[in-house]
Structures are given as structure tokens and as C-alpha cells.
Write a protein that holds these residues in place. Structure first.
Motif, PDB file in Angstrom:
ATOM      1  N   TRP B  53       0.811  -1.224   0.000  1.00 32.16           N
ATOM      2  CA  TRP B  53       0.000   0.000   0.000  1.00 32.16           C
ATOM      3  C   TRP B  53       0.843   1.274   0.000  1.00 32.16           C
ATOM      4  O   TRP B  53       0.443   2.277  -0.592  1.00 32.16           O
ATOM      5  CB  TRP B  53      -1.006  -0.027   1.156  1.00 32.16           C
ATOM      6  N   VAL B 131      -9.495  -6.374  -3.492  1.00 30.76           N
ATOM      7  CA  VAL B 131      -9.111  -5.438  -2.421  1.00 30.76           C
ATOM      8  C   VAL B 131      -8.318  -4.272  -3.010  1.00 30.76           C
ATOM      9  O   VAL B 131      -8.539  -3.104  -2.664  1.00 30.76           O
ATOM     10  CB  VAL B 131      -8.272  -6.170  -1.339  1.00 30.76           C
ATOM     11  N   GLY B 135      -9.418  -0.351  -2.830  1.00 27.03           N
ATOM     12  CA  GLY B 135      -8.492   0.658  -2.300  1.00 27.03           C
ATOM     13  C   GLY B 135      -8.176   1.718  -3.342  1.00 27.03           C
ATOM     14  O   GLY B 135      -8.149   2.917  -3.044  1.00 27.03           O
ATOM     15  N   ALA B 175      -7.301  -0.864   4.279  1.00 26.24           N
ATOM     16  CA  ALA B 175      -6.707  -1.637   3.182  1.00 26.24           C
ATOM     17  C   ALA B 175      -5.587  -2.537   3.691  1.00 26.24           C
ATOM     18  O   ALA B 175      -5.481  -3.705   3.287  1.00 26.24           O
ATOM     19  CB  ALA B 175      -6.178  -0.687   2.124  1.00 26.24           C
ATOM     20  N   VAL B 178      -7.136  -5.540   5.631  1.00 22.22           N
ATOM     21  CA  VAL B 178      -7.743  -6.535   4.732  1.00 22.22           C
ATOM     22  C   VAL B 178      -6.655  -7.305   3.982  1.00 22.22           C
ATOM     23  O   VAL B 178      -6.685  -8.533   3.901  1.00 22.22           O
ATOM     24  CB  VAL B 178      -8.721  -5.851   3.724  1.00 22.22           C
ATOM     25  N   THR B 179      -5.675  -6.569   3.447  1.00 25.79           N
ATOM     26  CA  THR B 179      -4.612  -7.217   2.670  1.00 25.79           C
ATOM     27  C   THR B 179      -3.797  -8.159   3.547  1.00 25.79           C
ATOM     28  O   THR B 179      -3.468  -9.284   3.148  1.00 25.79           O
ATOM     29  CB  THR B 179      -3.688  -6.145   2.037  1.00 25.79           C
ATOM     30  N   THR B 189     -12.738 -10.631   5.863  1.00 33.52           N
ATOM     31  CA  THR B 189     -11.985  -9.741   6.743  1.00 33.52           C
ATOM     32  C   THR B 189     -12.902  -8.745   7.438  1.00 33.52           C
ATOM     33  O   THR B 189     -12.469  -7.704   7.898  1.00 33.52           O
ATOM     34  CB  THR B 189     -10.887  -9.026   5.960  1.00 33.52           C
ATOM     35  N   LEU B 193     -13.324  -4.464   5.444  1.00 34.80           N
ATOM     36  CA  LEU B 193     -13.785  -4.481   4.050  1.00 34.80           C
ATOM     37  C   LEU B 193     -14.944  -3.501   3.873  1.00 34.80           C
ATOM     38  O   LEU B 193     -15.038  -2.778   2.871  1.00 34.80           O
ATOM     39  CB  LEU B 193     -14.223  -5.896   3.668  1.00 34.80           C
ATOM     40  N   LEU B 196     -13.616  -0.001   3.801  1.00 34.33           N
ATOM     41  CA  LEU B 196     -13.105   0.297   2.449  1.00 34.33           C
ATOM     42  C   LEU B 196     -14.244   0.685   1.509  1.00 34.33           C
ATOM     43  O   LEU B 196     -14.168   1.680   0.783  1.00 34.33           O
ATOM     44  CB  LEU B 196     -12.422  -0.939   1.869  1.00 34.33           C
TER      45      LEU B 196
END
Lengths: 241, 217
Positions: B53, B131, B135, B175, B178-179, B189, B193, B196
Motif C-alpha cells: 500500500w 481489495v 483501495g 486496506a 484486509v490485505t 476480513t 472491508l 473500504l
């Protein structure tokens, strides 16, 4: 009388400095108005306000009887400014295709071919604009303006950078638009070219309309005398803020 | 909107400035992290998510500015404002363009990051593009708005990150969570999520609504 432009006490200030100062005027359909004045008089700001690119600080502006922010009003405007509004990495055909789509021009390919021929650039249609000379780019900018056949044409010093052939092309295009009954407002420092087309002349100085022709457009000699006396007069009557 | 998008894609195909510079920058950022963290080490999911990210945000910011810088040359932005197009449509076109270019860059940069950081494979990674997409939508919505706001200022290179980064914090937290969960092998997640998704909806709608005020002189 149907007014294309109705401006009432338009004022535009930049950082508290008034560049347009209580400008009022009414312009009817089919008029060709020449706006003359020294550098810094407010001609460009006036045209950019009319083109909806600048919002007046105070005052009221109506175009075609509607608010200038309406999309259908902008559809009827054509503005040629100091910058060409062309993407240098696209070709003339790509640039015109983009603007044609944005203005939803019908039968676009034919129209693009017509305007390119009109400005004498038909053989340069697939060459990227970045390689163009200043004059060629100005001609293409004129093609961009003519593409959607606007009812009101606003031209800010359109002769800049044009060679003799370019000037002839522009004069011919403007004469054609005038014959079609389109409304044209142009600013220029070239009195002869400007007055040749005009049905009305304005002298702008220090953000105000300092003089306006009444009924007939004077000859170039008359106009030059009038211009200098107006500027001199204006300098003494309106002090700088 | 499609005319604007077509023009942006055509300009990118012609110049290849945006995607190539974004990709090179993304790769360099990842390499710096790999070297700093130790090239021999296998990294945990938290580190992997953070690197992914951070790379996206810093390279993406370059792309956001470029989207409006191409409109500055020859005064093209004024030409756009003159067109009978609603400013909200202009925002959506620029947003879709930014999403498209960032997804393109991430489609290469993300796998490279996972490989270089020696992150273990799991089936949950198949959901990673989704995801990344969520993002990127939020990042691009906020970024497009601020890039339009700052592009006409002299200090735009400084102003954009200074204004944008603090507002991106909720998006980045969500983000990365979740990642990181996905890299650890989990698929669902939960709340992050939804954060986001909410961020995306809020800033796409806000951007569309206030863009006319942002571009008005």
C-alpha cells in the motif's frame, strides 16, 4: 430585440484589484463587436467572463437569455483565447474528434474535414500538433472553434501568430460567420482588421467601456484619433486604485 | 465521459509517460523496502501489506498529478470547462482514468512485491485484485479531487501529498488490515472491508458533487 449578451454592472477583481469595473452592455444577434484598448485594459478578462471561464465578482450576465453556467448555453459558445486548448501530443484529427464528441457534433468526420480545409490544414490532419508552428496551431485552434458552429464567437486577439495567408483565412471565416448571422466579439490591436468586420466598436480602458460607437463604425483614421483621445481622457478621469 | 476517457487513454498510448513512470517508481519503492528489510528474509503478512500500500500510494500520487498536468499545457483545462459537459462528468472520467492506469500498474507491481518479499502463496490471494480495486477507487476518488484543486497552484508537488495523505489514513488502515488478513490466508476480513467500501462510496459521491466548485475559477 433578442439579446445574445446582457451584461449588467459586471465587476471582476483579482486580489482586490478591479480588472473589470461595472461593465454593462447588450449585444444583439448578428452583431460583430470589436473591442479595442491598451494592454491591461481588461479586454481578455471581459471575454473570459463572457465565455463563462471566469465568474464575475459582482454583476449579472445572461447569455441567450439564460444563465451562462447552463450546458446548453456553453454549447452555443466558441472561444479562441491566447492559448489554443489543443493537446500537443494528439493530431489535428484526434483533437477535433475529441472536441466533436464533447460537443456532440453530428456527421463529425465530414465536419472535421470541412473545418480543416477551411483553415488550410487538410494535409496536416495526421501530424501531431507539437510539431506545428505558432501560426498553424492558431489556425487549428480556429478550426476547433468553428467545429460545432457556435452562435456566439468570442475571439481574443485572433490574428496573433498568423501569416498573411492565415489572416486571409481568418477574415474569410469571420465574414462567412457574419453572413450567417452569428454574433462575433473580437479583441485586437490591429484597428484595420478589426474595424473591417465590425458593426460596432468599443474602447475599453481601466476595466470600463470608455467609448462605444453609435450606429456607424468610424474609418480607421477617425478611430485612431478617437482611440487616443479616449485613452488620454480616461487616464485623467479615472484614477488607478 | 467516454470521449474524455478515450482522449486520456490515447494520450497515454502516444506518450507512455504515465504508466511507465508509475511502474518504475513502484518497482523502485519495493526494491528499497526489500533491501532495507533484508533480501534473504521471508516477510510476514503485515509487512507485505504495508509495503504493497505504501508503494501504491506514493506511485499513485505521481499519476494523479499527471492526470491534470496534461490538461494544463496549452490551457486545455479551460477548453474542457468550455465544453457542454457537466463538471461532475469530468470528475468521473478522470476518476475512471486514474483507476484504470493504477490497476494496470498494480497488475504488475503487486505480484512483483509478493515475490520479492517472499510471501507464501495461499488461495485467499485470488481475492487480492478485488481489495486492490476497492483501495484504488477510494484513493483515486479523493486524489482526483485534490489533484484538480492543487494543479493550478505553484506548490502543487508539495500541496497534494500534504493535503491528501492525512485524509487517506482511514482508507490505508482498512486496506492494510484486509490485505494483511488475505496474505495470512483468511478471506473474510469483516469490518475493514466494509470500511473500504464506505470510503469509496463517500468520496466518489463527494467528489462528484463538489467538483464543480473545485474547478470553478
Amino acid at each position: 430585440m433578442s439579446w445574445v449578451i446582457e451584461a449588467e454592472n459586471l465587476t471582476k477583481t483579482f486580489a482586490w484589484v478591479p480588472v473589470l469595473n461595472q461593465v454593462s452592455c447588450q449585444i444583439a444577434a448578428g452583431e460583430v463587436v470589436g473591442v479595442f484598448g491598451p494592454n491591461g485594459a481588461g479586454k481578455t478578462t471581459f471575454l473570459r467572463v463572457l465565455a463563462t471561464l471566469l465568474r464575475p465578482s459582482t454583476g449579472k450576465l445572461t447569455l441567450f437569455g439564460a444563465s451562462p453556467q447552463e450546458a446548453h448555453v456553453r454549447r452555443r459558445l466558441g472561444f479562441l483565447g491566447h492559448e489554443s486548448f489543443l493537446y500537443p501530443d494528439l493530431t489535428p484529427i484526434e483533437n477535433l474528434t475529441f472536441y466533436g464528441r464533447a460537443y456532440t457534433v453530428p456527421d463529425m468526420q465530414t465536419r472535421i474535414a470541412t473545418v480543416l480545409r477551411q483553415v488550410g490544414l487538410q494535409q496536416w490532419g495526421n501530424t501531431v500538433v507539437r510539431t506545428f508552428s505558432r501560426g498553424m496551431e492558431q489556425r487549428l485552434a480556429l478550426a476547433r472553434v468553428l467545429l460545432h458552429e457556435p452562435d456566439l464567437l468570442l475571439l481574443d486577439e485572433p490574428y496573433t501568430g498568423l501569416d498573411a495567408q492565415g489572416v486571409a483565412i481568418l477574415q474569410s471565416a469571420l465574414a462567412h460567420m457574419k453572413a450567417q448571422g452569428k454574433t462575433i466579439i473580437l479583441t485586437t490591436h490591429d484597428f484595420a482588421f478589426g474595424l473591417e468586420l465590425c458593426t460596432r466598436a468599443l474602447i475599453v480602458d481601466r476595466g470600463r467601456i470608455a467609448w462605444e460607437s453609435d450606429g456607424h463604425v468610424p474609418s480607421v483614421q477617425e478611430f485612431i484619433a478617437r482611440y487616443h483621445s479616449t485613452i488620454l481622457h480616461s487616464a485623467f478621469r479615472i484614477p488607478h486604485s | 465521459m467516454w470521449a474524455l476517457l478515450w482522449k486520456d487513454v490515447l494520450l497515454e498510448i502516444r506518450t507512455k509517460e504515465r504508466v511507465s513512470s508509475l511502474f518504475v517508481l513502484a518497482l523502485l519503492i519495493v526494491l528499497i523496502f526489500v533491501v532495507a528489510l533484508g533480501p534473504e528474509q521471508v516477510q510476514g503478512p503485515e509487512i507485505g501489506a504495508a509495503v504493497l500500500w505504501i508503494t501504491l500510494v506514493f506511485s499513485g500520487m505521481l499519476g494523479l498529478q499527471r492526470a491534470f498536468l496534461i490538461e494544463q499545457e496549452r490551457g486545455c483545462f479551460s477548453g474542457l470547462l468550455l465544453c457542454p459537459i457537466e463538471p461532475g462528468t469530468l470528475f468521473l472520467a478522470k476518476l475512471v482514468g486514474n483507476i484504470l492506469f493504477l490497476m494496470l500498474v498494480e497488475s504488475v507491481a503487486a505480484p512483483v512485491t509478493l515475490v520479492l518479499l517472499k510471501l507464501p502463496w495461499s488461495w485467499s490471494l485470488l481475492a487480492l485484485p478485488l481489495v486492490l480495486f476497492l483501495g484504488i477507487v477510494g484513493f483515486s476518488a479523493l486524489g482526483t479531487l485534490f489533484a484538480a484543486l492543487t494543479v493550478r497552484t505553484r506548490a502543487r508537488e508539495i500541496l497534494l501529498p500534504v493535503m491528501l495523505l492525512p485524509l487517506l489514513i482511514p482508507l490505508l488502515i482498512a486496506a492494510v488490515h484486509v490485505t494483511s488478513a488475505m496474505l495470512a490466508g483468511m478471506v473474510w476480513t469483516g469490518v475493514w472491508l466494509r470500511v473500504l467500501l464506505a470510503f469509496d462510496v463517500i468520496f466518489v459521491v463527494t467528489g462528484w458533487l463538489i467538483f464543480p466548485q473545485v474547478v470553478q475559477e
